[in-house]
Scaffold this motif. Structure first.
Motif, PDB file in Angstrom:
ATOM      1  N   ARG A  22       0.830  -1.194   0.000  1.00 32.35           N
ATOM      2  CA  ARG A  22       0.000   0.000   0.000  1.00 32.35           C
ATOM      3  C   ARG A  22       0.867   1.247   0.000  1.00 32.35           C
ATOM      4  NH1 ARG A  22      -1.782   3.500   3.593  1.00 32.35           N
ATOM      5  NH2 ARG A  22      -0.757   2.490   5.321  1.00 32.35           N
ATOM      6  N   ALA A  23       0.569   2.177  -0.895  1.00 30.83           N
ATOM      7  CA  ALA A  23       1.286   3.442  -0.944  1.00 30.83           C
ATOM      8  C   ALA A  23       0.563   4.459  -0.066  1.00 30.83           C
ATOM      9  CB  ALA A  23       1.360   3.954  -2.371  1.00 30.83           C
ATOM     10  N   TYR A 134       6.910  17.434 -13.465  1.00 24.70           N
ATOM     11  CA  TYR A 134       6.816  15.991 -13.238  1.00 24.70           C
ATOM     12  C   TYR A 134       8.106  15.458 -12.619  1.00 24.70           C
ATOM     13  CZ  TYR A 134       2.402  14.812 -15.511  1.00 24.70           C
ATOM     14  OH  TYR A 134       1.082  14.671 -15.821  1.00 24.70           O
ATOM     15  N   TYR A 135       9.241  15.939 -13.100  1.00 22.63           N
ATOM     16  CA  TYR A 135      10.526  15.470 -12.582  1.00 22.63           C
ATOM     17  C   TYR A 135      10.657  15.802 -11.096  1.00 22.63           C
ATOM     18  CZ  TYR A 135      15.518  14.553 -12.251  1.00 22.63           C
ATOM     19  OH  TYR A 135      16.726  14.047 -11.888  1.00 22.63           O
ATOM     20  N   ILE A 136      10.301  17.013 -10.718  1.00 19.24           N
ATOM     21  CA  ILE A 136      10.399  17.411  -9.313  1.00 19.24           C
ATOM     22  C   ILE A 136       9.440  16.584  -8.468  1.00 19.24           C
ATOM     23  CG2 ILE A 136       9.988  19.316  -7.696  1.00 19.24           C
ATOM     24  CD1 ILE A 136      11.072  21.195  -9.897  1.00 19.24           C
ATOM     25  N   LEU A 137       8.234  16.343  -8.976  1.00 18.20           N
ATOM     26  CA  LEU A 137       7.280  15.502  -8.247  1.00 18.20           C
ATOM     27  C   LEU A 137       7.787  14.069  -8.136  1.00 18.20           C
ATOM     28  CD1 LEU A 137       4.533  15.389  -6.834  1.00 18.20           C
ATOM     29  CD2 LEU A 137       3.513  14.834  -9.048  1.00 18.20           C
ATOM     30  N   GLY A 138       8.421  13.590  -9.202  1.00 16.28           N
ATOM     31  CA  GLY A 138       8.994  12.249  -9.182  1.00 16.28           C
ATOM     32  C   GLY A 138      10.143  12.117  -8.200  1.00 16.28           C
ATOM     33  N   ASP A 145       5.021   7.239  -1.939  1.00 21.77           N
ATOM     34  CA  ASP A 145       5.607   7.501  -0.626  1.00 21.77           C
ATOM     35  C   ASP A 145       6.622   8.625  -0.730  1.00 21.77           C
ATOM     36  OD1 ASP A 145       4.286   5.522   0.949  1.00 21.77           O
ATOM     37  OD2 ASP A 145       5.529   3.998  -0.006  1.00 21.77           O
ATOM     38  N   LEU A 146       6.749   9.388   0.334  1.00 22.75           N
ATOM     39  CA  LEU A 146       7.694  10.492   0.377  1.00 22.75           C
ATOM     40  C   LEU A 146       9.117   9.959   0.265  1.00 22.75           C
ATOM     41  CD1 LEU A 146       8.029  13.553   0.818  1.00 22.75           C
ATOM     42  CD2 LEU A 146       8.179  13.073   3.251  1.00 22.75           C
ATOM     43  N   GLN A 147       9.884  10.508  -0.666  1.00 22.10           N
ATOM     44  CA  GLN A 147      11.256  10.060  -0.874  1.00 22.10           C
ATOM     45  C   GLN A 147      12.256  11.108  -0.416  1.00 22.10           C
ATOM     46  OE1 GLN A 147      12.172   9.008  -4.904  1.00 22.10           O
ATOM     47  NE2 GLN A 147      14.345   8.946  -4.528  1.00 22.10           N
TER      48      GLN A 147
END
Length: 175
Positions: A22-23, A134-138, A145-147
């Motif tokens: 689960r995320a 998108y890159y920053i969100l990725g 999950d928070l990375q």
């Protein structure tokens, strides 16, 4: 007989299915005041019909709410957490047992990272430079999950990526 380990007692709660953990997040959607989608990130598999239905429902639920209403809405087994910045609504769907304030902080951190990268970010920045958003969100989120917790690290990795891209010649052009 050995008693079960601490981790094995938590396993059913953390992972409802052993193959698909689960995320924290189900999806993140950025919508403007007119209901135009500016960015989506899905962390669970949804069909195109389901995605369209979710986005339509989000627009009907979130956009008409006034500024003095709560930023959290219970909806179809999830909790929608949203925040409005200028003309954009940042919406995230989390499980009911997850912390809403954590999601609000995550939205705030993403907006601050975008603001740091673009310098006073606006909707047009997201339209014309959606790949960077998108890159920053990725970099911020991995599988829901928070990375990364540092907005400066997020922006620095994007700037390094931009520097590498500028050094590469375009396809088809002589060096």
């Amino acid at each position: 007989n050995n008693p079960p380990s601490f981790l094995s007692t938590l396993q059913p709660q953390l992972c409802p299915h052993p193959k698909f953990p689960r995320a924290m997040l189900h999806y993140v959607v950025l919508i403007n005041k007119q209901g135009k989608v500016r960015l989506t990130k899905w962390f669970e598999p949804y069909t195109h019909e389901q995605r369209d239905s979710i986005i339509r429902d989000l627009c009907n639920l979130v956009l008409p709410r006034s500024w003095d209403m709560c930023n959290m809405v219970d909806w179809k087994g999830t909790k929608l957490v949203y925040k409005r910045f200028a003309s954009l609504y940042f919406v995230g769907a989390i499980d009911r047992q997850d912390n809403e304030l954590m999601m609000l902080e995550l939205i705030q951190m993403y907006v601050e990272a975008l603001d740091l990268y673009f310098g006073n970010v606006c909707e047009l920045d997201l339209i014309f430079h959606f790949d960077r958003a998108y890159y920053i969100l990725g970099e911020l989120l991995l599988s829901g999950d928070l990375q990364e917790t540092s907005k400066h690290a997020l922006v620095e990795t994007q700037r390094r990526s931009d520097a590498i891209a500028e050094k590469k010649p375009e396809f088809g052009k002589p060096r």
